[in-house]
Design a protein around this motif. Sequence first.
Motif, short mmCIF file in Angstrom:
data_model
loop_
_atom_site.label_atom_id
_atom_site.label_comp_id
_atom_site.label_asym_id
_atom_site.label_seq_id
_atom_site.Cartn_x
_atom_site.Cartn_y
_atom_site.Cartn_z
N GLU A 6 0.90 -2.68 6.30
CA GLU A 6 0.88 -1.84 5.11
C GLU A 6 2.12 -2.10 4.27
N ARG A 19 0.77 2.09 -5.60
CA ARG A 19 -0.41 1.46 -5.02
C ARG A 19 -0.03 0.84 -3.69
N SER A 21 -1.00 -1.28 -0.20
CA SER A 21 -1.88 -2.37 0.25
C SER A 21 -1.89 -2.42 1.76
N CYS A 22 -3.01 -2.83 2.29
CA CYS A 22 -3.16 -3.02 3.74
C CYS A 22 -3.84 -4.36 3.95
N VAL A 23 -3.13 -5.27 4.56
CA VAL A 23 -3.67 -6.60 4.84
C VAL A 23 -3.94 -6.70 6.33
N ARG A 71 -11.31 -1.91 -1.92
CA ARG A 71 -11.16 -3.04 -1.01
C ARG A 71 -11.42 -4.34 -1.74
N THR A 77 -8.15 -7.16 2.28
CA THR A 77 -7.15 -6.17 1.91
C THR A 77 -7.83 -4.89 1.43
N TYR A 79 -6.79 -1.14 -0.52
CA TYR A 79 -5.74 -0.54 -1.35
C TYR A 79 -5.89 0.97 -1.39
#
Length: 114
Positions: A6, A19, A21-23, A71, A77, A79
């Motif tokens: 994250e 914002r 993000s999650c990768v 997404r 990813t 968001y």
Amino acid sequence: QVQLVESGGGLVQAGGSLRLSCVASGVTFSANAVAWYRRPPGKQRELVATITTSGSTNYAHSVKGRFAISRDNAKNTVYLQMNSLKPEDTAIYYCNRPWNVFPWGQGTQVTVSS
């Protein structure tokens, strides 16, 4: 091995936006429903928003109308757009599945000042 990372947190004044993000690595996010959670200081982790494989979304009452989960399957990813932030949104934010969770990432700290 699944890894969730994250990012995007920070310090923002009330009314501001961030914002997150999650990768994901080791898993194809597009095949999974994904959720954002948060853990406020001194409290338990709570579910904030979910997005299904078809793109349907659901939100906790406290963030509905202010947060938006989305997404990008090509980037693996997910968001979380957070608008009109309030001090009570201060927390560590995590992503994961809404059930049968993967190992948790480190999260990203969001601090909203009044």
